[in-house]
Design an enzyme around this catalytic site. Structure first.
Site, mmCIF file in Angstrom:
data_model
loop_
_atom_site.group_PDB
_atom_site.id
_atom_site.type_symbol
_atom_site.label_atom_id
_atom_site.label_comp_id
_atom_site.label_asym_id
_atom_site.label_seq_id
_atom_site.Cartn_x
_atom_site.Cartn_y
_atom_site.Cartn_z
ATOM 1 N N ASP A 74 64.449 3.858 -5.256
ATOM 2 C CA ASP A 74 64.416 2.464 -4.847
ATOM 3 C C ASP A 74 65.766 2.212 -4.206
ATOM 4 O O ASP A 74 66.788 2.692 -4.693
ATOM 5 C CB ASP A 74 64.199 1.528 -6.022
ATOM 6 C CG ASP A 74 63.829 0.142 -5.530
ATOM 7 O OD1 ASP A 74 62.799 0.022 -4.837
ATOM 8 O OD2 ASP A 74 64.565 -0.822 -5.804
ATOM 9 N N SER A 75 65.760 1.536 -3.094
ATOM 10 C CA SER A 75 67.005 1.406 -2.364
ATOM 11 C C SER A 75 67.025 0.097 -1.618
ATOM 12 O O SER A 75 66.000 -0.582 -1.489
ATOM 13 C CB SER A 75 67.123 2.570 -1.370
ATOM 14 O OG SER A 75 65.958 2.630 -0.575
HETATM 15 P P1 IMP Z 1 62.140 0.254 -1.231
HETATM 16 O O1 IMP Z 1 63.219 1.153 -1.795
HETATM 17 O O2 IMP Z 1 60.966 1.013 -0.750
HETATM 18 O O3 IMP Z 1 61.824 -0.891 -2.128
HETATM 19 O O4 IMP Z 1 62.725 -0.398 0.091
HETATM 20 C C1 IMP Z 1 64.061 -0.320 0.454
HETATM 21 C C2 IMP Z 1 64.337 -1.177 1.674
HETATM 22 O O5 IMP Z 1 65.688 -0.970 2.079
HETATM 23 C C3 IMP Z 1 63.466 -0.826 2.859
HETATM 24 O O6 IMP Z 1 63.228 -1.978 3.593
HETATM 25 C C4 IMP Z 1 64.312 0.126 3.654
HETATM 26 O O7 IMP Z 1 64.044 0.098 5.004
HETATM 27 C C5 IMP Z 1 65.727 -0.347 3.337
HETATM 28 N N1 IMP Z 1 66.550 0.860 3.263
HETATM 29 C C6 IMP Z 1 66.664 1.709 2.221
HETATM 30 N N2 IMP Z 1 67.427 2.777 2.548
HETATM 31 C C7 IMP Z 1 67.755 2.607 3.841
HETATM 32 C C8 IMP Z 1 68.504 3.397 4.767
HETATM 33 O O8 IMP Z 1 68.979 4.514 4.493
HETATM 34 N N3 IMP Z 1 68.623 2.887 5.992
HETATM 35 C C9 IMP Z 1 68.108 1.700 6.354
HETATM 36 N N4 IMP Z 1 67.379 0.937 5.572
HETATM 37 C C10 IMP Z 1 67.211 1.380 4.297
#
Ligand code: IMP
Length: 209
Positions: A74-75
């Site tokens: 998750d990020s």
């Molecule tokens: P989730 O982790 O799927 O809940 O979503 C993480 C959100 O942060 C998404 O909208 C990704 O596009 C954004 N995100 C996560 N890591 C990166 C990255 O390395 N570059 C750009 N956007 C990121």
């Protein structure tokens, strides 16, 4: 508690950009990674208060549905002058804005309106969770700090074009994936949040093949 991660695992993501990056990072360790999307698994609701909690929710659901060890991440992007937003809501923020171009424009407009002095600081955070079918769990967090800038570059995905990591003059959107992750052959610090979390996980759980 943890143990070595090997053989076939499921990567609990439906995000093609993240899946590609995870496969690149896992490749050298001889792990066969199938994705939750490829297995037709559902997506649990991400109700956790932080990145680790959400990664654990996704990994637990994927291991329960597949019977395989599961890796989830998750990020998100945390913007300091906006109180850490969009944070765990990064994906939702983008879909509600109508896409990443609009979401990036909105963040920059909110920063402008806030009157916060430049450089506008922020970070990407990535949490990785591994859950085995017997209930063993492990989690790791990686973070990269940098400045929020006007969008530059068309590489990468998501919010990459507005993030310039500390010590670099190019945004993630202007970098090749090898430069974005910065996986160093000498074992020193990786660059991207995801690569830093991976490096921690690799040191704890992975055996190079
Ligand atoms: P989730 O982790 O799927 O809940 O979503 C993480 C959100 O942060 C998404 O909208 C990704 O596009 C954004 N995100 C996560 N890591 C990166 C990255 O390395 N570059 C750009 N956007 C990121």
């Amino acid at each position: 508690m943890s143990r070595a991660l090997s053989g076939k695992i499921v990567i609990a993501t439906h995000n093609a950009g993240k899946l590609r990056e995870m496969r690149e990072l896992l490749g050298p360790c001889g792990i066969e990674a199938v994705s939750a999307g490829e297995l037709g698994l559902g997506e649990p609701e991400e109700t956790g208060a932080d990145f680790v909690a959400n990664a654990l929710i996704k990994a637990r659901a994927a291991t329960a549905a597949s019977g395989l060890p599961a890796l989830a991440d998750d990020s998100g992007l945390c913007v300091e002058p906006l109180g850490g937003l969009p944070g765990v809501a990064s994906a939702r923020f983008a879909s509600e804005a109508g896409g990443f171009s609009q979401a990036m424009a909105k963040i920059l407009a909110e920063l402008e309106a806030s009157g916060a002095p430049r450089p506008w600081r922020g970070c990407f955070i990535s949490a990785l969770a591994v859950v085995w079918p017997d209930g063993t769990e492990a989690s790791f967090e990686g973070r990269v700090d940098g400045d929020l800038v006007a969008p530059r570059g068309e590489r990468g995905f998501g919010y990459d074009p507005i993030f310039q990591p500390d010590g670099h003059f190019r945004t993630f959107g202007e970098m090749e994936s090898t430069e974005k992750h910065g996986i160093p052959a000498d074992g020193s610090r990786a660059l991207s949040h995801r690569a830093r979390a991976f490096q921690k996980m690799a040191r704890a759980l992975l055996v190079p093949s």
